[in-house]
Design a protein around this motif. Structure first.
Motif, PDB file in Angstrom:
ATOM      1  N   GLU A  45      38.348  45.107   6.645  1.00 47.60           N
ATOM      2  CA  GLU A  45      37.174  45.871   6.226  1.00 47.60           C
ATOM      3  C   GLU A  45      36.922  47.028   7.181  1.00 47.60           C
ATOM      4  O   GLU A  45      37.093  46.892   8.390  1.00 47.60           O
ATOM      5  CB  GLU A  45      35.939  44.964   6.187  1.00 47.60           C
ATOM      6  N   ALA A  63      37.872  46.019   1.405  1.00 46.67           N
ATOM      7  CA  ALA A  63      39.141  46.415   2.017  1.00 46.67           C
ATOM      8  C   ALA A  63      40.079  47.075   1.021  1.00 46.67           C
ATOM      9  O   ALA A  63      40.968  47.833   1.418  1.00 46.67           O
ATOM     10  CB  ALA A  63      39.823  45.198   2.647  1.00 46.67           C
ATOM     11  N   TYR A  92      32.794  42.994  -0.253  1.00 47.17           N
ATOM     12  CA  TYR A  92      33.995  43.179   0.569  1.00 47.17           C
ATOM     13  C   TYR A  92      34.790  44.333  -0.006  1.00 47.17           C
ATOM     14  O   TYR A  92      35.039  44.376  -1.225  1.00 47.17           O
ATOM     15  CB  TYR A  92      34.833  41.897   0.573  1.00 47.17           C
TER      16      TYR A  92
END
Length: 635
Positions: A366, A273, A271
């Motif tokens: 994301e 972000a 992930y």
């Protein structure tokens, strides 16, 4: 006066004789094993040919050296003159007589974790100083290669803290890889294994002086403000984001003074972000000036990696004939199953690489990169899709089979770059698939390459921390979603995909084509039932190629093999007492050629726990086992 003059001549003669004895005549290329993987170029190649196609089936055990404990080892021995250096006896550095296996000295490492895959050797030009360099519990250390004694003048009391200078609290980070670095001139160049979490250290590549331990240069793989590539990250990402590290093997073109660095994914693995952008220099092949650390060129294999698709294998240096010309190239195999080949000096790909659109992420915050690079040649060496038709036929329990089929049918599955999400996502070849450390060898003269790979699908599923509010109510940029690595392992301990689970692929890089591909190894429980072409399970092995026309390798099935380079046909095999991991070493002492294996791994399919089936913890009867021809010639 005449007597004094004669005395001076005699003294000078003695000094010259001593220095001449120290400074041995240089050996022919590729005939020693003084570096991890055989040499600074990571070729895993030997020009020795006493052992060849015609006589390999007569190999016998020359000596064995028990590891002295029940630990797992996958160490690639280093041989200098007639002395071999290995890891044994509770992670001690041990010096052996390379012709007999007799123990010469032991250097204890009581502090814990050691560079487990290999070690670095350095000597001064006159050979008066000889050092072994390795990492132990986050500290770089130097010991005397002739005595095993620590060198107190190196760093502070013989140690350099690798956690210092990374811009993070040293007490909270990891900065040591299990893979050794590379010695170039009077430098040792190191990557690192940061860890897998959000708070990991940045993956700076660093060079230290081998005598003093002083830091000489640093390359920031997460660029600092104003540095090349800084715009591919959020502002000041280098202060908080980790990874983009080189935990695998480095390679050095000593003639050109270029170090080739394969880097892994930024953190967190699945992930991103907190690190929007392409994220240079994560998942890159870097070409750096070995003396200064300055960037020469780079190529990024995965943009904004959210799959943990590290470049885990050493860049391989070899020469090929391309478009009618001899070209020095660097070849990089990856977890993705792709093989990339570049001009070693310019970084220009030998065959086209095109950016293709890939699926978008549906995760809050994301921003998956819209395209990824796909080489048009050479063809991939690993399977890159996994669907229900690929499910293993060796899942005997109908309920277990139905559960796997249901998971596959309902998972998001749009190819190897399917972004992880809040539901199940198929990842193939998998975050531990494709090629891994030590897993490739080349014949640098004839332009051929041999890659060990595993097909090992994973099922990813992101979740928010239990202490966080509902993901829809928080700022997604600060929600720390995580996923297990998701290895799809059945109750038998085997992968959920149909075999072969491990393959050995031979490439002719003069043409960019596959010459042959075979399953490598087998699973003893299945072989007993007649299923012998499955490939081994979860390999961590490295092949070695020789001028005798052979590929030497081993597997977890406790079998050492010699394969014919032109066909992959097995010409010789022998069983030992434990599984095989790591890279063997090929060397010559007094005219006799040896090959030595570290046979100290688990010989079991249960390398990882699955529900109701814990991983094996059985003691390992480990040993270093050396082979040679009977009645080999000696000088």
């Amino acid at each position: 006066m005449r007597r004094h003059f004669l005395l001076i001549i005699v003294i000078v003669g003695v000094v010259c004789a001593v220095q001449g004895a120290r400074a041995q005549a240089p050996k022919a290329p590729y005939t020693t094993w003084r570096d991890y993987g055989g040499g600074a170029d990571s070729s895993q190649y030997s020009a020795l040919s006493q052992i060849n196609r015609s006589n390999v089936n007569t190999l016998q055990i020359a000596w064995t050296y028990p590891t002295g404990d029940t630990n797992n080892y996958l160490f690639n021995p280093v041989v200098v003159d007639s002395v071999m250096y290995v890891l044994a006896k509770n992670n001690s550095i041990v010096a052996l007589d390379a012709a007999t296996g007799k123990e010469l000295w032991v250097h204890d490492n009581p502090r814990g974790r050691v560079t487990t895959r290999g070690i670095n050797y350095w000597e001064s030009k006159d050979r008066s100083e000889r050092r072994l360099l390795f990492s132990n519990s986050q500290f770089l250390q130097a010991i005397d290669a002739t005595t095993g004694q620590s060198i107190s003048s190196f760093g502070v009391n013989g140690r350099v803290d690798l956690r210092e200078g990374l811009g993070r609290d040293p007490a909270k980070i990891n900065a040591q890889s299990s893979t050794p670095g590379r010695v170039f001139e009077n430098l040792i160049i190191l990557g690192s294994a940061t860890n897998q979490e959000y708070d990991s250290a940045p993956g700076d590549v660093r060079a230290y002086d081998v005598r003093s331990g002083n830091l000489v240069w640093t390359f920031h793989t997460i660029p600092h403000a104003g540095e090349y590539g800084d715009e591919t990250w959020p502002k000041d990402a280098w202060k908080t984001v980790g990874g983009a590290n080189a935990w695998a093997e480095l390679s050095v073109d000593e003639k050109r003074a270029i170090v080739y660095v394969p880097t892994g994914s930024p953190k967190y693995n699945f992930y991103g972000a907190n690190r929007r952008g392409a994220n240079l220099f994560g998942d890159c092949l870097l070409a750096l000036h070995a003396r200064t650390g300055k960037r020469i060129w780079h190529f990024q294999m995965v943009h904004h990696d959210i799959w943990d698709y590290d470049n885990a294998t050493a860049p391989k240096l070899l020469t090929v004939r391309h478009d009618g010309k001899l070209v020095d190239v660097v070849a990089q195999a990856g977890k993705t199953g792709f093989l990339y080949v570049f001009d070693r000096v310019t970084g220009k790909p030998l065959w086209p690489i095109e950016e293709r659109r890939v699926p978008r992420s549906d995760m809050p915050g994301e921003q998956a990169w819209p395209t990824q690079p796909f080489p048009l040649a050479p063809p991939p060496f690993a399977r890159q899709t996994f669907t229900e038709k690929d499910l293993s036929p060796f899942i005997d329990d109908p309920a277990e089979r139905a559960r796997f089929l249901d998971d596959i049918r309902h998972a998001r599955n749009e190819g190897m770059f399917t972004p992880p999400g809040l539901g199940n996502t198929i990842e193939m070849p998998g975050n531990n698939g494709g090629s891994n450390f030590g897993g490739a060898a080349v014949d640098p003269i004839h332009g051929t390459m041999f890659i060990v790979s595993k097909d090992f699908p994973a099922m990813l599923k992101l979740t928010a921390p239990a202490s966080s509010p509902s993901p829809s109510l928080v700022d997604p940029a600060v929600t720390r979603y995580t996923s297990p690595f998701g290895f799809m392992i059945t109750s038998s301990g085997l992968s959920a995909i149909a075999p072969p689970w491990t393959s050995l692929t031979a490439y002719d890089l003069n043409t960019g084509k596959i010459r042959w591909k075979i399953p490598l190894g087998q699973v003893p429980e299945l072989a007993a039932k007649g299923f012998t072409d499955t490939g081994g399970h979860f390999p961590k092995v490295g092949p070695v190629v020789t001028a005798g026309g052979l590929i030497f390798t081993g597997t977890r099935d406790r079998t050492i093999r010699a394969l014919e380079v032109d066909t992959g046909k097995a010409l010789w095999n022998v069983e030992v007492d434990a599984g095989i991991e790591g890279i063997p070493a090929v060397y010559e002492i007094n005219g006799r050629e040896y090959i030595v294996y570290c046979a100290a791994a688990r010989a079991t399919t249960h390398t990882h726990a699955s529900p109701g089936h814990p991983a094996s913890t059985a003691p390992i009867p480990g040993a270093y086992v050396a082979f040679a021809l009977p009645n080999s010639p000696t000088r």
